[in-house]
Design an enzyme around this catalytic site. Structure first.
Site, PDB file in Angstrom:
ATOM      1  N   PRO A   9      15.414  28.182  71.116  1.00 33.07           N
ATOM      2  CA  PRO A   9      15.118  29.416  71.823  1.00 33.07           C
ATOM      3  C   PRO A   9      15.253  29.309  73.335  1.00 33.07           C
ATOM      4  O   PRO A   9      14.941  28.291  73.939  1.00 33.07           O
ATOM      5  CB  PRO A   9      13.670  29.732  71.436  1.00 33.07           C
ATOM      6  CG  PRO A   9      13.114  28.483  70.882  1.00 33.07           C
ATOM      7  CD  PRO A   9      14.256  27.681  70.371  1.00 33.07           C
ATOM      8  N   ASN A  10      15.766  30.382  73.891  1.00 30.37           N
ATOM      9  CA  ASN A  10      15.933  30.600  75.323  1.00 30.37           C
ATOM     10  C   ASN A  10      17.031  29.758  75.961  1.00 30.37           C
ATOM     11  O   ASN A  10      17.303  29.910  77.150  1.00 30.37           O
ATOM     12  CB  ASN A  10      14.609  30.410  76.078  1.00 30.37           C
ATOM     13  CG  ASN A  10      13.584  31.432  75.647  1.00 30.37           C
ATOM     14  OD1 ASN A  10      13.875  32.617  75.574  1.00 30.37           O
ATOM     15  ND2 ASN A  10      12.396  30.971  75.321  1.00 30.37           N
ATOM     16  N   ARG A  17      17.790  31.285  83.488  1.00 29.05           N
ATOM     17  CA  ARG A  17      16.395  30.906  83.235  1.00 29.05           C
ATOM     18  C   ARG A  17      15.983  29.734  84.124  1.00 29.05           C
ATOM     19  O   ARG A  17      16.491  28.627  83.973  1.00 29.05           O
ATOM     20  CB  ARG A  17      16.238  30.506  81.768  1.00 29.05           C
ATOM     21  CG  ARG A  17      14.855  30.056  81.423  1.00 29.05           C
ATOM     22  CD  ARG A  17      14.775  29.523  80.010  1.00 29.05           C
ATOM     23  NE  ARG A  17      13.433  29.031  79.749  1.00 29.05           N
ATOM     24  CZ  ARG A  17      13.148  28.089  78.887  1.00 29.05           C
ATOM     25  NH1 ARG A  17      14.101  27.519  78.180  1.00 29.05           N
ATOM     26  NH2 ARG A  17      11.910  27.691  78.718  1.00 29.05           N
ATOM     27  N   TYR A  22      16.186  24.057  84.919  1.00 30.04           N
ATOM     28  CA  TYR A  22      17.211  23.872  83.896  1.00 30.04           C
ATOM     29  C   TYR A  22      18.640  23.814  84.433  1.00 30.04           C
ATOM     30  O   TYR A  22      19.573  23.585  83.674  1.00 30.04           O
ATOM     31  CB  TYR A  22      17.100  24.983  82.845  1.00 30.04           C
ATOM     32  CG  TYR A  22      15.769  24.962  82.138  1.00 30.04           C
ATOM     33  CD1 TYR A  22      15.461  23.964  81.227  1.00 30.04           C
ATOM     34  CD2 TYR A  22      14.803  25.924  82.409  1.00 30.04           C
ATOM     35  CE1 TYR A  22      14.235  23.936  80.587  1.00 30.04           C
ATOM     36  CE2 TYR A  22      13.577  25.898  81.772  1.00 30.04           C
ATOM     37  CZ  TYR A  22      13.296  24.904  80.870  1.00 30.04           C
ATOM     38  OH  TYR A  22      12.079  24.857  80.238  1.00 30.04           O
ATOM     39  N   ASN A  72      18.441  20.215  70.641  1.00 27.71           N
ATOM     40  CA  ASN A  72      17.523  20.649  71.689  1.00 27.71           C
ATOM     41  C   ASN A  72      16.714  21.782  71.083  1.00 27.71           C
ATOM     42  O   ASN A  72      17.159  22.926  71.059  1.00 27.71           O
ATOM     43  CB  ASN A  72      18.269  21.114  72.938  1.00 27.71           C
ATOM     44  CG  ASN A  72      17.322  21.487  74.066  1.00 27.71           C
ATOM     45  OD1 ASN A  72      16.149  21.748  73.839  1.00 27.71           O
ATOM     46  ND2 ASN A  72      17.836  21.525  75.276  1.00 27.71           N
ATOM     47  N   ALA A  75      11.306  25.330  72.736  1.00 30.64           N
ATOM     48  CA  ALA A  75       9.861  25.422  72.518  1.00 30.64           C
ATOM     49  C   ALA A  75       9.448  25.021  71.104  1.00 30.64           C
ATOM     50  O   ALA A  75       8.297  24.627  70.888  1.00 30.64           O
ATOM     51  CB  ALA A  75       9.376  26.834  72.826  1.00 30.64           C
ATOM     52  N   GLU A  96      17.082  14.019  69.788  1.00 33.61           N
ATOM     53  CA  GLU A  96      16.430  15.158  70.435  1.00 33.61           C
ATOM     54  C   GLU A  96      16.759  15.105  71.925  1.00 33.61           C
ATOM     55  O   GLU A  96      16.621  14.050  72.557  1.00 33.61           O
ATOM     56  CB  GLU A  96      14.917  15.086  70.220  1.00 33.61           C
ATOM     57  CG  GLU A  96      14.160  16.257  70.774  1.00 33.61           C
ATOM     58  CD  GLU A  96      12.663  16.167  70.506  1.00 33.61           C
ATOM     59  OE1 GLU A  96      11.901  16.410  71.458  1.00 33.61           O
ATOM     60  OE2 GLU A  96      12.258  15.856  69.366  1.00 33.61           O
ATOM     61  N   HIS A  98      16.461  17.134  75.814  1.00 32.08           N
ATOM     62  CA  HIS A  98      15.860  18.150  76.673  1.00 32.08           C
ATOM     63  C   HIS A  98      16.488  18.042  78.050  1.00 32.08           C
ATOM     64  O   HIS A  98      16.638  16.935  78.583  1.00 32.08           O
ATOM     65  CB  HIS A  98      14.348  17.963  76.773  1.00 32.08           C
ATOM     66  CG  HIS A  98      13.668  18.113  75.457  1.00 32.08           C
ATOM     67  ND1 HIS A  98      13.412  19.345  74.903  1.00 32.08           N
ATOM     68  CD2 HIS A  98      13.237  17.188  74.564  1.00 32.08           C
ATOM     69  CE1 HIS A  98      12.839  19.172  73.722  1.00 32.08           C
ATOM     70  NE2 HIS A  98      12.728  17.876  73.494  1.00 32.08           N
ATOM     71  N   ARG A 105       6.172  17.723  83.128  1.00 28.75           N
ATOM     72  CA  ARG A 105       5.869  19.152  83.202  1.00 28.75           C
ATOM     73  C   ARG A 105       4.494  19.437  82.609  1.00 28.75           C
ATOM     74  O   ARG A 105       3.649  18.554  82.518  1.00 28.75           O
ATOM     75  CB  ARG A 105       6.984  19.927  82.501  1.00 28.75           C
ATOM     76  CG  ARG A 105       8.323  19.714  83.238  1.00 28.75           C
ATOM     77  CD  ARG A 105       9.435  20.524  82.700  1.00 28.75           C
ATOM     78  NE  ARG A 105       9.123  21.945  82.809  1.00 28.75           N
ATOM     79  CZ  ARG A 105       9.717  22.870  82.075  1.00 28.75           C
ATOM     80  NH1 ARG A 105      10.642  22.538  81.187  1.00 28.75           N
ATOM     81  NH2 ARG A 105       9.410  24.135  82.219  1.00 28.75           N
TER      82      ARG A 105
END
Length: 141
Positions: A9-10, A17, A22, A72, A75, A96, A98, A105
């Site tokens: 998502p996103n 964004r 990012y 990736n 969320a 995985e 990111h 964060r």
């Protein structure tokens, strides 16, 4: 070799964004960069803002025609046991990825329910994380 690259998502709004976190590359820019860097690798790209299509994309790796998965989960990283279970069912390496350093964060971003089922996690290197993940999958095959 076929590698699935799945984004959650996103990630479809990358470039717009929070570019300070990012970056300014769009998801299409990342895909073009990966195709250029790995021209001999058959990559299939998926992105969904919903959990079900991500699970369906992961299931494509069950048939033995995929050498690995770059994931990736966005969320979903922090709470999707359904995606975790789909990853656990796979016999190919799943990395995985990111873009940001999730450990630097907010506290909630520091826990991945998916990572224990993955070959490894790459975080904080921007688009280079995708490249590293593909290189690692290629080394394993």
């Amino acid at each position: 070799m076929r590698i699935l690259i799945i984004n959650g998502p996103n990630l479809d709004i990358l470039g717009k964004r929070e570019p300070k976190i990012y970056g300014t590359l769009t998801l299409k820019d990342i895909e073009k960069r990966l195709k250029k860097k790995f021209p001999k690798v058959n990559m299939e790209f998926y992105q969904s803002n919903s959990e079900g299509p991500i699970i369906d994309a992961l299931h494509k790796a069950l048939d033995g025609s995929v050498g690995g998965v770059v994931l990736n989960p966005g969320a979903f990283t922090h709470y999707s046991y359904a995606i975790r279970d789909a990853v656990a069912a796979l016999e190919v390496p799943v990395i995985e990825v990111h873009l940001s350093n999730v450990n630097a964060r907010e506290e909630f971003r520091r826990k991945s329910v998916i990572a224990p089922e993955c070959k490894g996690v790459i975080a904080g290197f921007g688009v280079r994380g995708y490249e590293l993940a593909i290189e690692l999958i290629l080394e394993q095959n």
